[in-house]
Motif scaffolding. Sequence first.
Motif, PDB file in Angstrom:
ATOM      1  N   ARG A 248       0.857  -1.251   0.175  1.00  0.00           N
ATOM      2  CA  ARG A 248      -0.028   0.012  -0.027  1.00  0.00           C
ATOM      3  C   ARG A 248       0.755   1.295  -0.045  1.00  0.00           C
ATOM      4  N   ALA A 252       1.131   3.804  -3.132  1.00  0.00           N
ATOM      5  CA  ALA A 252       0.457   5.356  -2.696  1.00  0.00           C
ATOM      6  C   ALA A 252       1.240   6.423  -3.377  1.00  0.00           C
ATOM      7  N   ALA A 269      -0.619  10.835   0.764  1.00  0.00           N
ATOM      8  CA  ALA A 269      -1.247   9.725  -0.148  1.00  0.00           C
ATOM      9  C   ALA A 269      -1.847   8.826   0.694  1.00  0.00           C
ATOM     10  N   LEU A 270      -1.277   8.741   2.212  1.00  0.00           N
ATOM     11  CA  LEU A 270      -1.720   7.685   2.971  1.00  0.00           C
ATOM     12  C   LEU A 270      -2.927   8.238   3.582  1.00  0.00           C
TER      13      LEU A 270
END
Length: 292
Positions: A248, A252, A269-270
């Motif tokens: 992830r 991202a 992005a997280l």
Amino acid sequence: MISFAECSARERIALLLDPGTFHEWLPPSERVRSPHLAQLGVPSAFDDGVAVGRATLDGHSVFVAAQEGEFMGGGVGEVHGAKLVGLLQRALRDRPTAVLLLAESGGVRLHEANAGLIAVSEVMRALLDVRAAGIPVVVLIGGANGCFGGMGIVARCADHIVMSDSGRLAMSGPEVIEASHGVDEFDSRDRALVWRTTGGKHRWLTGDCDSLVEDDVAAFREAAIAAIGQSMPLTPAALEVEHALLTRRWLALPPDNIERDDAELLWTALGVVDADKVPELSVDAVRALRTI
């Protein structure tokens, strides 16, 4: 409030654990020192930069090791590593409630590099054996030297990592990256950059540490007490969860975005709102921002 970062290894032990319960194995009076440093004309320490022993924490039996950052940056050599391995192997025999590692290290000592590298690999193997036996290993990171190199890998092998917002954790230290790839790749003198990419807040937001605390011995003690009962089984399912987290994070980030600082870009992005404000936020505020 007592600063964890400003304490020596033995001060951390005395303040973190139940008073008067620490019994040290191979204390300085035994004078077990590195055989390599003397041959190179380098000053040595009677404990080789690490204190190991048993104690209690909130009444629970624990084994503990504390690295001394003031001696060669907490670097791991042959004797230093052997003391860590011996502690972990004894834990398999005596089965304490948990093992605590108060990590402060720049990695392997260059003065005894081969011996240090072997020692770190043996520490990792012994740590994983302890975890496989169901004994939690908790790493506490908040010293001024951070936790880098081989000890950075050791830390990520543990069940639980506690970091202060001023702590640092990474594989390669800032100076190593700069020396290898140049200042344009990483400017080790840019302290804000260093903490954005290796500091406790960053490691919390990216899922690399399990507890984020203030630079306070009492906060570390509270987090350690909470962690010693949390064994994380070494199973394929657990590895798949870890791999999913890494995937992830990798997906991202846009591949070629250079308009913003990398750490801030990753935080955004997280799912972190107003990522540029993270360095200024309190620990409580940052704890509430984690999305993974």
